[in-house]
Design an enzyme around this catalytic site. Structure first.
Site, PDB file in Angstrom:
ATOM      1  N   HIS A  60       0.688  -1.096  -0.024  1.00 49.53           N
ATOM      2  CA  HIS A  60       0.044   0.084   0.130  1.00 49.53           C
ATOM      3  C   HIS A  60       0.839   1.334   0.086  1.00 49.53           C
ATOM      4  CE1 HIS A  60      -2.434   3.138   2.289  1.00 49.53           C
ATOM      5  NE2 HIS A  60      -3.248   2.896   1.051  1.00 49.53           N
ATOM      6  N   GLU A  68       2.084   1.830  -3.360  1.00 46.10           N
ATOM      7  CA  GLU A  68       1.094   2.189  -4.294  1.00 46.10           C
ATOM      8  C   GLU A  68       1.185   3.840  -4.034  1.00 46.10           C
ATOM      9  OE1 GLU A  68      -3.182   3.601  -3.609  1.00 46.10           O
ATOM     10  OE2 GLU A  68      -2.894   1.360  -2.873  1.00 46.10           O
ATOM     11  N   HIS A  69       1.073   4.313  -2.998  1.00 45.30           N
ATOM     12  CA  HIS A  69       1.219   5.792  -2.768  1.00 45.30           C
ATOM     13  C   HIS A  69       2.227   6.614  -3.334  1.00 45.30           C
ATOM     14  CE1 HIS A  69      -2.129   6.982   0.460  1.00 45.30           C
ATOM     15  NE2 HIS A  69      -2.299   5.892   0.081  1.00 45.30           N
ATOM     16  N   GLU A 123      -4.174   7.720   7.117  1.00 46.78           N
ATOM     17  CA  GLU A 123      -5.157   6.898   6.514  1.00 46.78           C
ATOM     18  C   GLU A 123      -5.515   5.365   7.494  1.00 46.78           C
ATOM     19  OE1 GLU A 123      -5.608   4.329   2.485  1.00 46.78           O
ATOM     20  OE2 GLU A 123      -4.074   6.104   2.640  1.00 46.78           O
TER      21      GLU A 123
END
Length: 423
Positions: free
Chosen positions: A65, A68-69, A141
């Site tokens: 994740h 991905e950012h 997040e």
């Protein structure tokens, strides 16, 4: 280029493969004015431990994740968002347990925008400054996930179902996991997993597939990725027993939530592949717990529930069924569900109706460019390729198959999670 014909659906998937191993699938719909491109990397949140030849590597949870950012940064002062916004396109990405997906959606210049999708995902630009600055954003997040009652419910239930599987853990990783992630972790997994042989590109919508494919091959031929190291995910042995049979929590929900999780070894479905397990289970669950089922209608009519939903999934060697029931009548619901789970049934009339509905929906699905793209993603990830005979498979299912499946279905290994509203 190969044309893959979907039998009985009157649809064609264009397929080709680049010399570096990148697989490309395209579906053309001239009735729309848009295109949708997705580049999927077979690397998700559960790939935290993997082997290459005889060497084992471990990374903190949440790296997929995190990558991905930071992937959207193309240089010091330029991002993929800058490029696609200028071209009137939307771009986004998401990470799941099993893969990371990058997307572009637009109405013009499909070829150029698809090429840039490849360029920014395959770009190896990473800096310590970007990694460190992104930690704060991703930590926030993660906090949002930890504060969201529905995320808490899902992962707490998965934690109670599984003993060892990485599916127990938040896809973002915890705050502690995020702190541990370094630029070396990012560079390592990018080099190993972000190889064309570990990716596939899907383009759906209104475009010229031959023009787009020619541009893709030209683009890929200019890049050197080296040898694909073929990493193998380390899968820890999982007990047949659930991790925790019963738990109650106080959480920020309006009404009490009752979650019932069922864990079934895939090995118990003898002579059935994953596709047939999913189809049979879907039909049986829909007949007994679906929107039009007598069981759900009865619960709603008696006002015993506000809502009820379920999901079923295959996680490595186990099939799971997870029910979520919105009800303040805990003991009553647990008794009713216990009785129902021990007495699943389906009439031949209901079976025939569902079979026809599933076949009809296959045809109707091939209209929306985003939905078709997601269907193809799911088939490639779950079964290794596009399913060309799905209509035939549905047509060949017999009522006796479902009855036999139901009789041999062992639903005894359960985990119950009760989520009570805060006082």
């Amino acid at each position: 280029m190969t044309e893959i014909n979907l039998k009985g659906l009157n649809e064609t998937i264009y397929y080709d493969e680049c010399s570096n191993g990148l697989k490309v699938y395209m579906w053309v719909n001239k009735k729309v004015n848009t295109f949708y491109g997705t580049l999927s990397v077979k690397y998700g949140s559960i790939h935290n431990e993997f082997k290459i030849r005889n060497k084992t590597y471990k990374t903190p949870s949440g790296v997929a994740h995190f990558l991905e950012h930071v992937k959207f940064n193309e240089s010091k002062d330029y991002t993929a968002h800058d490029y696609f916004n200028k071209n009137g396109c939307d771009t986004n990405a998401f990470t799941t347990f099993h893969y990371t997906n990058y997307q572009v959606f637009g109405s013009e210049n499909a070829k150029d925008n698809i090429i840039h999708l490849l360029d920014f995902v395959q770009n190896d630009y990473f800096t310590k400054k970007i990694v460190n600055s992104e930690k704060g954003i991703i930590t926030e997040e993660s906090k949002m996930g930890e504060d969201d009652p529905y995320t808490v419910m899902l992962f707490k239930h998965l934690d109670n179902i599984f003993n060892s599987y990485e599916h127990k853990k938040l896809i973002t990783g915890s705050k502690e996991d995020i702190k541990k992630i370094t630029i070396d972790d990012i560079k390592l997994v990018f080099k190993i997993f972000y190889h064309p042989e570990n990716m596939f590109l899907i383009v759906t919508g209104n475009f010229n597939p031959y023009e787009v494919m020619e541009a893709i091959k030209e683009n890929q031929n200019k890049k050197d990725f080296g040898e694909f190291l073929n990493p193998n995910r380390v899968i820890r042995k999982e007990s047949k027993k659930v991790h925790k049979e019963y738990e109650e929590l106080n959480i920020n929900v309006t009404n009490r939530k009752i979650k019932i999780g069922i864990k079934i070894p895939k090995s118990s479905f003898k002579n059935l592949d994953d596709l047939h397990i999913r189809i049979y289970l879907s039909i049986l669950l829909k007949a007994n717990f679906g929107t039009t089922s007598d069981f759900k209608d009865n619960l709603l009519e008696k006002e015993l529930i506000n809502n009820m939903s379920y999901m079923n999934e295959i996680f490595d060697d186990y099939v799971t069924i997870m029910f979520t029931i919105d009800s303040n009548y805990k003991e009553e619901m647990l008794n009713l569900f216990n009785d129902k789970l021990n007495n699943l049934d389906i009439t031949e009339k209901t079976f025939d109706r569902m079979k026809k509905a599933n076949i009809a929906s296959l045809i109707l699905e091939y209209e929306d460019v985003e939905f078709v793209n997601s269907i193809l993603q799911s088939e490639i990830l779950n079964y290794g390729d596009v399913l060309t005979n799905l209509k035939e498979i549905y047509e060949n299912i017999k009522y006796e198959d479902i009855l036999k499946f139901s009789e041999n279905l062992n639903l005894k290994e359960r985990s119950i999670l009760i989520l009570n509203p805060l006082e």
